[in-house]
Design a protein around this motif. Structure first.
Motif, PDB file in Angstrom:
ATOM      1  N   ARG A 201       0.832  -1.210   0.000  1.00 46.77           N
ATOM      2  CA  ARG A 201       0.000   0.000   0.000  1.00 46.77           C
ATOM      3  C   ARG A 201       0.866   1.260   0.000  1.00 46.77           C
ATOM      4  O   ARG A 201       0.548   2.240  -0.678  1.00 46.77           O
ATOM      5  N   GLU A 202       1.965   1.219   0.752  1.00 47.47           N
ATOM      6  CA  GLU A 202       2.849   2.387   0.795  1.00 47.47           C
ATOM      7  C   GLU A 202       3.405   2.686  -0.590  1.00 47.47           C
ATOM      8  O   GLU A 202       3.455   3.843  -1.024  1.00 47.47           O
ATOM      9  N   ASN A 203       3.789   1.649  -1.320  1.00 50.79           N
ATOM     10  CA  ASN A 203       4.365   1.839  -2.646  1.00 50.79           C
ATOM     11  C   ASN A 203       3.323   2.323  -3.658  1.00 50.79           C
ATOM     12  O   ASN A 203       3.607   3.170  -4.504  1.00 50.79           O
ATOM     13  N   LEU A 204       2.086   1.808  -3.547  1.00 50.45           N
ATOM     14  CA  LEU A 204       1.049   2.167  -4.508  1.00 50.45           C
ATOM     15  C   LEU A 204       0.480   3.557  -4.254  1.00 50.45           C
ATOM     16  O   LEU A 204       0.288   4.349  -5.189  1.00 50.45           O
ATOM     17  N   THR A 205       0.196   3.864  -2.994  1.00 51.61           N
ATOM     18  CA  THR A 205      -0.377   5.186  -2.691  1.00 51.61           C
ATOM     19  C   THR A 205       0.668   6.292  -2.806  1.00 51.61           C
ATOM     20  O   THR A 205       0.327   7.445  -3.057  1.00 51.61           O
ATOM     21  N   GLY A 206       1.925   5.943  -2.602  1.00 50.84           N
ATOM     22  CA  GLY A 206       2.987   6.951  -2.681  1.00 50.84           C
ATOM     23  C   GLY A 206       3.824   6.842  -3.933  1.00 50.84           C
ATOM     24  O   GLY A 206       4.995   7.232  -3.935  1.00 50.84           O
ATOM     25  N   VAL A 207       3.219   6.320  -5.025  1.00 50.07           N
ATOM     26  CA  VAL A 207       4.004   6.058  -6.235  1.00 50.07           C
ATOM     27  C   VAL A 207       4.648   7.326  -6.798  1.00 50.07           C
ATOM     28  O   VAL A 207       5.782   7.294  -7.295  1.00 50.07           O
ATOM     29  N   ARG A 208       3.975   8.468  -6.693  1.00 52.49           N
ATOM     30  CA  ARG A 208       4.557   9.716  -7.222  1.00 52.49           C
ATOM     31  C   ARG A 208       5.772  10.147  -6.418  1.00 52.49           C
ATOM     32  O   ARG A 208       6.778  10.593  -6.971  1.00 52.49           O
ATOM     33  N   VAL A 209       5.671   9.995  -5.097  1.00 56.46           N
ATOM     34  CA  VAL A 209       6.806  10.366  -4.243  1.00 56.46           C
ATOM     35  C   VAL A 209       7.978   9.422  -4.483  1.00 56.46           C
ATOM     36  O   VAL A 209       9.139   9.849  -4.557  1.00 56.46           O
ATOM     37  N   VAL A 210       7.660   8.122  -4.601  1.00 60.20           N
ATOM     38  CA  VAL A 210       8.711   7.126  -4.833  1.00 60.20           C
ATOM     39  C   VAL A 210       9.481   7.450  -6.105  1.00 60.20           C
ATOM     40  O   VAL A 210      10.724   7.441  -6.138  1.00 60.20           O
ATOM     41  N   ARG A 211       8.765   7.775  -7.177  1.00 57.33           N
ATOM     42  CA  ARG A 211       9.423   8.048  -8.451  1.00 57.33           C
ATOM     43  C   ARG A 211      10.129   9.404  -8.431  1.00 57.33           C
ATOM     44  O   ARG A 211      11.193   9.569  -9.054  1.00 57.33           O
TER      45      ARG A 211
END
Length: 428
Positions: A201-211
């Motif tokens: 969930r952290e990776n999916l909801t924060g995908v913009r921040v991750v990238r």
């Protein structure tokens, strides 16, 4: 587990349980008829030259009819058990969802979003599987075992009883060891399931921040670490369980061979007629002993499923019985004004914190006026706003809307008077 299930069973579910028990008695009756007629059929085969084969046909036909009746009853039991288990778990799932909807913001500190998702899906499925297995086997196994033991006493002797007891003790010891190895692992599995959901969930909801921070590799490594731990525990549990079925087959085969081996010493030296009668009794003994082992295996299958389901049931029960921090008053009052908000010496501290997030907040906004809160991230702006619609209750002081303390009115009435624009857009 039983506390969770029994408190949420409806009247029709109890009727289903009683029906399953009565149907099980009928199934066991036909099962034992087949076992009893095996010895009669063996004797008829031995005497076929004197009496012809008509008796064999009648015995065989009766056994076929009993087998058909058993199959029909088993289908009905599975149908009723599936309906009863699904109905019970559906009620629990609905009750859990409604309780979560009653949570205040502060209540979510006790349960992460990922954990609540796991409890609503994976944990609920574990409970459903265990309850369904219980309804299908919990009555059948004990009844078959008791009935088999009663009939076994007709054919038992010291050597055969001793052989059967040795194999049963061996089976019990192995099962206890398996349970001691599996139960702690199931608790770890459910916690790791939560951790997997957190990472996903952290990776999916924060995908913009991750990238934006070029952190894909970091997130992949983070997920891989949790995934590897989860896989390791799952493999261990699978390997332990994979030992069980071959061991049970070995016990059943070993028991049959041991009974035949012990009977060989009894048959040695007998005349043909006495040996034939003894061999018929031995066949019946082998069948009944196998029924006892199979009944025990059914019980063990349930016992193996139960520890994981118990862990899941405890996690579900924690949510359902969680005391909601924001409750409606027992004697709600009416609003006195229109369009006013007032804070009187308000302080708020998050659960478990010994320091207030905001302190001594006092102001009043009248109808038509506008107020803005300006401050750095984490200074308490959102916390102040959340106390107005009672998404969290102040720990000190009073929050008044339209001249009334928000704790003294119904939450629905309060929120009907408030327009709320969240920081993050969300549409139903």
């Amino acid at each position: 587990m039983f506390k969770l299930l029994f408190k949420n069973m409806k009247a029709k579910n109890w009727v289903s349980v009683i029906a399953i028990f009565l149907l099980t008695l009928g199934e066991v009756f036909f099962m034992m008829q087949i076992v009893s007629y095996i010895s009669l059929l063996t004797g008829a085969v031995q005497n076929s030259r004197q009496n012809g084969v008509a008796e064999i046909w009648w015995y065989g036909l009766y056994m076929v009819i009993c087998a058909i009746m058993m199959a029909a009853i088993e289908v009905i039991i599975r149908f009723v058990a599936s309906a009863a288990a699904s109905s019970t778990v559906t009620g629990i799932r609905q009750k859990m969802y409604e309780r979560v909807n009653e949570f205040a913001i502060s209540d979510f500190a006790s349960f992460s979003t990922e954990s609540l998702i796991t409890r609503t899906t994976n944990d609920m499925q574990n409970v459903h599987l265990a309850w369904l297995t219980f309804l299908k086997t919990a009555f059948l196994a004990p009844v078959v075992m008791v009935w088999s033991v009663i009939l076994l006493l007709q054919y038992a002797n010291t050597s055969l009883t001793l052989v059967t007891a040795i194999w049963l003790v061996l089976l019990v010891v192995v099962v206890v060891i398996l349970l001691m190895m599996l139960t702690p692992k199931y608790k770890i599995i459910q916690k790791l399931t939560d951790a997997l959901n957190v990472a996903s969930r952290e990776n999916l909801t924060g995908v913009r921040v991750v990238r934006a921070f070029n952190a894909e590799t970091y997130q992949e490594n983070k997920f891989e670490k949790v995934n590897a731990a989860f896989t390791k525990v799952q493999i261990f549990a699978g390997r332990v369980l994979s030992f069980f079925t071959p061991f049970v087959m070995m016990v059943m085969t070993g028991l049959s061979l041991s009974i035949l081996w012990a009977s060989a010493f009894v048959l040695n030296g007998m005349d043909m007629e006495a040996a034939a009668q003894s061999f018929s009794a031995t066949n019946a003994f082998v069948m009944l002993a196998s029924q006892i082992i199979m009944s025990f295996v059914l019980m063990v299958t349930l016992i193996v499923i139960w520890p994981r389901a118990s862990v899941s049931a405890k996690r579900i029960h924690e949510v359902i019985t969680h005391e909601v921090s924001v409750l409606d008053p027992t004697d709600p009052v009416s609003f006195k004004e229109a369009g006013t908000i007032e804070f009187k010496n308000v302080g708020f501290a998050y659960p478990g914190s010994d320091k207030e997030a905001v302190s001594d907040i006092s102001f009043k906004v009248k109808k038509g006026e506008t107020i803005a809160f300006i401050g750095a991230t984490g200074s308490g702006k959102t916390t102040i706003i959340n106390m107005i619609p009672r998404m969290a209750d102040c720990t000190r002081g009073e929050v008044l809307v339209d001249g009334v303390n928000v704790k003294n009115v119904l939450q629905k009435d309060l929120r009907d008077r408030i327009g709320y624009a969240p920081q993050r857009g969300f549409l139903f």
